[in-house]
Scaffold this active site. Structure first.
Site, PDB file in Angstrom:
ATOM      1  CB  CYS A   1      -0.701   0.078   1.245  1.00  0.00           C
ATOM      2  SG  CYS A   1      -2.035  -1.521   1.357  1.00  0.00           S
TER       3      CYS A   1
ATOM      4  NE  ARG B   1       4.568   1.908  -0.645  1.00  0.00           N
ATOM      5  CZ  ARG B   1       5.770   1.406  -0.034  1.00  0.00           C
ATOM      6  NH1 ARG B   1       6.918   1.644  -0.709  1.00  0.00           N
ATOM      7  NH2 ARG B   1       5.746   0.872   1.193  1.00  0.00           N
TER       8      ARG B   1
ATOM      9  CD1 TRP C   1      -0.697  -6.150  -3.690  1.00  0.00           C
ATOM     10  CD2 TRP C   1      -0.654  -6.701  -1.800  1.00  0.00           C
ATOM     11  NE1 TRP C   1      -0.473  -7.341  -4.012  1.00  0.00           N
ATOM     12  CE2 TRP C   1      -0.510  -7.807  -2.790  1.00  0.00           C
ATOM     13  CE3 TRP C   1      -0.559  -6.845  -0.356  1.00  0.00           C
ATOM     14  CZ2 TRP C   1       0.144  -9.043  -2.128  1.00  0.00           C
ATOM     15  CZ3 TRP C   1       0.036  -8.241   0.009  1.00  0.00           C
ATOM     16  CH2 TRP C   1       0.230  -9.460  -0.828  1.00  0.00           C
TER      17      TRP C   1
ATOM     18  CG  ASN D   1       2.207   0.668   3.936  1.00  0.00           C
ATOM     19  OD1 ASN D   1       1.870  -0.560   3.731  1.00  0.00           O
ATOM     20  ND2 ASN D   1       3.507   0.865   3.830  1.00  0.00           N
ATOM     21  N   GLY D   2       0.338  -1.483   6.393  1.00  0.00           N
ATOM     22  CA  GLY D   2       0.936  -2.360   7.558  1.00  0.00           C
ATOM     23  C   GLY D   2      -0.264  -3.142   7.650  1.00  0.00           C
TER      24      GLY D   2
ATOM     25  CD  GLU E   1      14.978 -12.534 -11.645  1.00  0.00           C
ATOM     26  OE1 GLU E   1      14.702 -13.045 -10.754  1.00  0.00           O
ATOM     27  OE2 GLU E   1      14.552 -11.377 -12.143  1.00  0.00           O
TER      28      GLU E   1
ATOM     29  CE  LYS F   1      11.361 -10.244 -13.103  1.00  0.00           C
ATOM     30  NZ  LYS F   1      12.212 -10.275 -12.251  1.00  0.00           N
TER      31      LYS F   1
ATOM     32  CD  GLU G   1       7.985 -11.158 -11.488  1.00  0.00           C
ATOM     33  OE1 GLU G   1       7.552 -10.867 -10.460  1.00  0.00           O
ATOM     34  OE2 GLU G   1       9.178 -10.706 -11.589  1.00  0.00           O
TER      35      GLU G   1
ATOM     36  CG  HIS H   1      16.823 -37.105 -11.347  1.00  0.00           C
ATOM     37  ND1 HIS H   1      17.110 -38.350 -11.019  1.00  0.00           N
ATOM     38  CD2 HIS H   1      17.971 -36.476 -11.440  1.00  0.00           C
ATOM     39  CE1 HIS H   1      18.422 -38.829 -11.255  1.00  0.00           C
ATOM     40  NE2 HIS H   1      19.183 -37.301 -11.410  1.00  0.00           N
TER      41      HIS H   1
ATOM     42  CE  LYS I   1      10.209  -2.552  -8.127  1.00  0.00           C
ATOM     43  NZ  LYS I   1      10.709  -3.565  -8.858  1.00  0.00           N
TER      44      LYS I   1
HETATM   45  C1  G6P Z   1       8.355  -8.465  -4.409  1.00  0.00           C
HETATM   46  C2  G6P Z   1       8.773  -7.834  -5.669  1.00  0.00           C
HETATM   47  C3  G6P Z   1       9.940  -8.492  -6.407  1.00  0.00           C
HETATM   48  C4  G6P Z   1      11.065  -8.420  -5.443  1.00  0.00           C
HETATM   49  C5  G6P Z   1      10.825  -8.980  -3.902  1.00  0.00           C
HETATM   50  C6  G6P Z   1      11.848  -8.781  -3.014  1.00  0.00           C
HETATM   51  O1  G6P Z   1       8.252  -9.726  -4.624  1.00  0.00           O
HETATM   52  O2  G6P Z   1       7.681  -7.999  -6.584  1.00  0.00           O
HETATM   53  O3  G6P Z   1      10.300  -7.984  -7.559  1.00  0.00           O
HETATM   54  O4  G6P Z   1      12.183  -9.226  -5.927  1.00  0.00           O
HETATM   55  O5  G6P Z   1       9.645  -8.232  -3.527  1.00  0.00           O
HETATM   56  O6  G6P Z   1      11.831  -6.996  -2.933  1.00  0.00           O
HETATM   57  P1  G6P Z   1      13.267  -6.314  -2.295  1.00  0.00           P
HETATM   58  O7  G6P Z   1      12.741  -4.740  -2.348  1.00  0.00           O
HETATM   59  O8  G6P Z   1      13.485  -6.690  -0.841  1.00  0.00           O
HETATM   60  O9  G6P Z   1      14.160  -6.633  -3.277  1.00  0.00           O
END
Ligand code: G6P
Length: 609
Positions: A2, A27, A74, A99-100, A482, A486, A489, A505, A604
């Protein structure tokens, strides 16, 4: 998660709040709302499900007030719905954004129901606005009311509170969630991050844990957790307002992919000499700490965790130092054996990820010798809580799918390898080799970005698929992880990564013409083994998509597509190959019409557990 923003000014604050929300939308973006005290000293509120633009469409053009708060959500407690959107209001008198997470909200709700408070949402937040209203009735003063209410709350919060009883006052508080105060001339602001306020100020005060701020047009008065009046320094932000603009790019993610040569160059600037890495880049006291370090524990979440996994290969293989890597949400609840002189390293783009922060606090309790944070946001909670820091200089990253933050974290980890390795057998030659290679990296990433059109040509093979497999060996295994993250997501295609040797396996059973298999195949000592794994896929009718060096012997033929990558030293290969996987995920998601920068259900910065 948020985002919150607030303002007390002489002018109408609605446009400031709306611009702040647009900048905070990364956020959270399932609903949004704004509340102001209007010129008649009444509380006016508009809320909407969906994005900030949906709220904007519902906003009364006449909405006008000099004090206000706003929120982009969020969902945690309570589904995305207008009644769950913030600001929450109690008896037309107090409005609040949060927020929290309030952990004891159920107990408080029961108590408040008995006292006759009416609940209109399913959120944990609503108890806070009632609690403050209750105290406002007792004290008649908003600051005193917030102060009296906070001890009842268990959990994390950043709060902005207004009341029409005191139309030119905004009270803010933080514990466990980020909050900054923007200092203007005759006007003041609050927000979850600096970027939200850049159009109105570049001067900021960062609240500490437990701080409460009393904010009017003319003054900001801060009290610490003990209730004592304190001065917090005013810092000048170096970010410009358009550092967070999308420019000519269609999406932030694409802009951020293309910014990588610059971001990497900035991360190296002033950190490397001709042949070595400056210890001082890691902060005061770093040389003495590095002398004593005997092991490394890395903790992170999401994409940052993948960077940590690559870091382990490097720290053990090059610097000769034992290294463990763990996701923060697991580490924080474990009782690990702490080896002597272990450096605890957190990796985080935002520096506000709740699990990573909790893991750091846990590490401090467990008695890790030293802490280092590799982070992209100066003044973030993680940076402030760590002994040493190395800032990645990626600049603001807005796209939810992390790109430039990841590659700059890898660069930062190579700097760490150099300073620790120098003391453990890497030798000055080894260090000079790393430094020399790092210097070539921005140029190499430029060359790889030039393959964008080739990557786009693969899109039709993925766009209508339900699943994809990513394969790599050695440092390329986390790169494959990774790449899979990507793709899933942002394009919502289920993607999994496997170390290629594990194929037989289990996952081989899934391989058929409908399961594209992506392989990252630089020319290293594992290439022959990887080639055998790729044959296993072809023999089962699988279609291969290979990123490979020119001279590695993998040729384009039926069922095998190859993009030839410029020759790269093995050390830099994880960074180079990641860029290609970022482009693949991006273009596939674009072709599916997906919401690239704000994928569904994600955010994010995950500031809740
Ligand atoms: C969320 C974001 C990711 C990020 C992760 C960790 O899931 O969508 O892109 O890698 O948080 O965030 P940080 O800010 O700790 O790297």
């Amino acid at each position: 998660m948020c985002g919150i923003v607030g303002a007390v000014a002489q002018r109408n604050v609605v446009p400031i709040l709306m611009e702040g929300l647009r900048r905070l939308e990364y956020r959270g973006y399932d609903s949004a709302g704004v509340a102001i005290i209007d010129r008649n000293h009444c509380l006016a509120r508009t809320r909407s499900v969906g994005k900030v633009r949906d709220l904007e469409a519902r906003l009364d053009a006449q909405m006008d007030g000099v004090t206000g708060i706003a929120h982009t959500r969020w969902a945690t407690h309570g589904r995305p719905a207008t009644e769950n959107a913030h600001p929450h209001v109690c008896r037309k008198t107090v409005a609040l954004v949060h927020n929290g997470i309030i952990e004891n909200h159920e107990a408080l709700r029961k108590e408040q129901l008995k006292l006759g408070y009416e609940f209109t949402s399913e959120t944990d937040t609503e108890v806070v606005v009632h609690e403050i209203y209750r105290r406002l009735e007792e004290t008649g003063d908003l600051l005193a009311a917030v102060r009296a209410a906070l001890p009842a709350l268990r959990g994390a919060y950043a709060l902005g509170v207004i009341t029409n009883h005191e139309p030119n006052r905004l009270v803010a508080a933080r514990r466990g969630s980020p909050l900054v105060i923007g200092i203007g001339i005759g006007e003041h602001f609050i927000a979850s991050d600096v970027a939200a306020l850049l159009p109105v100020t570049q001067r900021f005060v960062f609240l500490e844990e437990g701080d409460i701020a009393d904010i009017t047009r003319d003054a900001v008065t801060i009290y610490n957790a003990q209730g004592e009046r304190v001065e917090r320094p005013v810092k000048q932000s170096e970010l410009s307002s358009d550092a967070v603009a999308r420019g000519e790019y269609r999406h932030y993610m694409l802009k951020e992919i293309y910014e990588q040569p610059r971001a990497i160059a900035d991360t190296l600037e002033n950190r490397i000499g001709l042949h070595h890495v400056y210890d001082e880049a890691f902060g005061h006291g770093a040389p003495a700490i590095f002398e004593s370090v005997e092991a490394v524990q890395i903790v992170a979440c999401g994409t940052s965790y993948h960077a940590g996994l690559i870091g382990k290969y490097w720290l053990e293989g090059l610097a000769g130092i034992p290294c463990s890597v763990e996701v923060a949400s697991e580490f924080r609840y474990r009782k690990p054996q702490v080896a002597r002189h272990t450096l605890f390293v957190t990796l985080s783009q935002s520096g506000e990820t709740a699990d990573t922060l909790a893991a750091l606090a846990h590490a401090q309790e467990l008695g890790f010798a030293h802490t280092l944070s590799i982070c992209n946001v100066p003044e973030s909670s993680l940076v402030r809580g760590s002994q040493l820091t190395l800032m990645t200089q990626a600049g603001p990253e807005i796209g939810v799918a992390s790109t430039k933050a990841f590659t700059t974290q890898l660069v930062a980890l190579l700097l760490l390898v150099a300073v620790l390795g120098r003391r453990r057998g890497l030798g000055s030659d080894g260090e000079a080799r790393i430094v020399g290679l790092l210097r070539t990296l921005p140029g190499l990433v430029e060359q790889v970005l030039a393959l964008d059109a080739d990557v786009q040509a693969w899109v039709p093979f993925f766009a209508n698929k339900q699943h994809a497999l990513f394969l790599g060996r050695g440092t390329q295994y986390p790169v494959a992880m990774e790449g899979a993250l990507k793709l899933k997501e942002i394009s919502y295609i289920h993607a999994e990564a496997y170390p290629a040797g594990e194929l037989k396996h289990g996952p081989l059973a899934l391989v058929d013409a409908d399961m594209p298999v992506v392989a990252v195949a630089p020319n290293n000592e594992l290439l022959e083994k990887l080639q055998s794994n790729l044959q296993e896929v072809r023999a089962r009718g699988g279609e291969l998509f290979v990123f490979a060096d020119a001279d590695n012997g993998i040729r384009e033929e039926t069922q095998t597509h190859v993009i030839v990558v410029p020759p790269t030293n093995d050390l830099l290969a994880p960074i180079i190959y990641t860029v290609l996987l970022q482009l693949l995920a991006y273009h596939v998601a674009v072709s599916k019409g997906a919401d690239i920068d704000q994928p569904r259900n994600l955010a994010k910065s995950v500031t809740v557990e």
